[in-house]
Design a protein around this motif. Structure first.
Motif: not given
Length: 299
Positions: A252-279
């Motif tokens: 779990f610690v190893v997975i956590g370290i990988v996720l922190v590294i990857v997460g810092l480089h991930n692009k912002p998250q979008h929820i397609a159906w929620a954005e469609a409903e708001k639009a």
């Protein structure tokens, strides 16, 4: 003889009795942990303008599987010879035995089902669930304290606890409190990341990784002063220098370290159906305001 500086702990683990059935602090604090999960997910949905139905879905998918995972984790990781010989005994949760590592596995499975069922990004639920998990974990450790269980070895520190109900006569490390304090710190960090840094949207996976590192690093370190939960762990310490809790924490610690590294480089998250409903909601023509007729001046 008990040292004068020690804390004598002889608390009755029963919170109250109802029709002959004992309701323990431990069970109550587990229930509080789930209520906190509902509270925070309701708060997240309002903050992000998402429907409340996601709260119910998260409860049924992640929470129920976390309970099942916690129970199976204890039975299979710590006492397989007992429960595999009598599998129906696993259903007797009143005899105790819940493992945080099993709960984590149950959460991951539940989060996957939640994401598929609601067409949500997996990391949306994973990042946010770490906030109630951290504070709920602190509550569960306090439940262990009320049960006078899962404590540490002897200590001469002034805050040592003499767990009289467990038959102890000398002060022991209150490792339940140590873990609870660590989890509260993780909880506060995650709240800051979510509300102040918008990490749940900007860096998918980051909060989940931070939570895994904080919780399981604390668990790994504190295990060094904690008494073994089952007999075979003493042999593990002699053979590999770790017990079962520490061994299970490493992935779990190893997975956590990988996720922190990857997460810092991930692009912002979008929820397609929620954005469609708001639009769609914003595209609806607004009703024109009709001015009331002006009153004629009487002469």
């Amino acid at each position: 003889m008990t040292p004068l500086s020690a804390i004598v702990w002889n608390v009755d683990p029963t919170f109250f009795s109802l029709f002959g059935l004992e309701i323990r602090y431990y069970g109550v604090l587990w229930a509080v942990a789930f209520l906190l999960g509902i509270y925070y997910f309701t708060k997240f949905c309002k903050h992000e303008q998402l429907p409340d139905r996601l709260v119910d879905s998260m409860f049924w998918c992640a929470t129920i599987l976390a309970i099942v995972g916690a129970r199976l984790g204890h039975c299979l990781f710590y006492e397989p010879e007992v429960y595999l010989a009598d599998p129906l005994r696993m259903l007797n949760i009143r005899e105790g035995g819940m493992a945080s590592h099993g709960a984590a596995i149950g959460f991951l499975l539940g989060l996957t089902i939640f994401a598929i069922a609601n067409k949500m990004p997996f990391w949306w639920g994973a990042d946010r669930i770490m906030i109630p998990v951290a504070i709920g974990g602190a509550g569960v450790r306090i439940g262990n304290l009320m049960n006078s269980e899962i404590y540490g070895g002897p200590t001469d520190l002034p805050w040592g606890f003499v767990f009289q109900r467990a038959g102890e006569t000398q002060p022991m490390h209150p490792t339940q409190i140590y873990e609870a304090l660590c989890y509260i710190i993780v909880f506060l960090i995650l709240l800051w990341l979510y509300f102040k840094r918008d990490a749940g949207r900007k860096h998918p996976g980051l909060m989940f990784g931070v939570g895994l590192i904080g919780i399981f690093v604390a668990r790994f370190i504190i295990e060094y002063i904690k008494n073994d939960q089952v007999g075979f762990e003493e042999g593990m310490r002699s053979a590999i220098g770790m017990n079962m809790g520490q061994l299970l924490s490493i992935p779990f610690v190893v997975i956590g370290i990988v996720l922190v590294i990857v997460g810092l480089h991930n692009k912002p998250q979008h929820i397609a159906w929620a954005e469609a409903e708001k639009a769609a909601a914003n595209a609806k023509p607004k009703a024109k305001k009709v001015a009331p007729p002006k009153a004629k001046n009487s002469k």
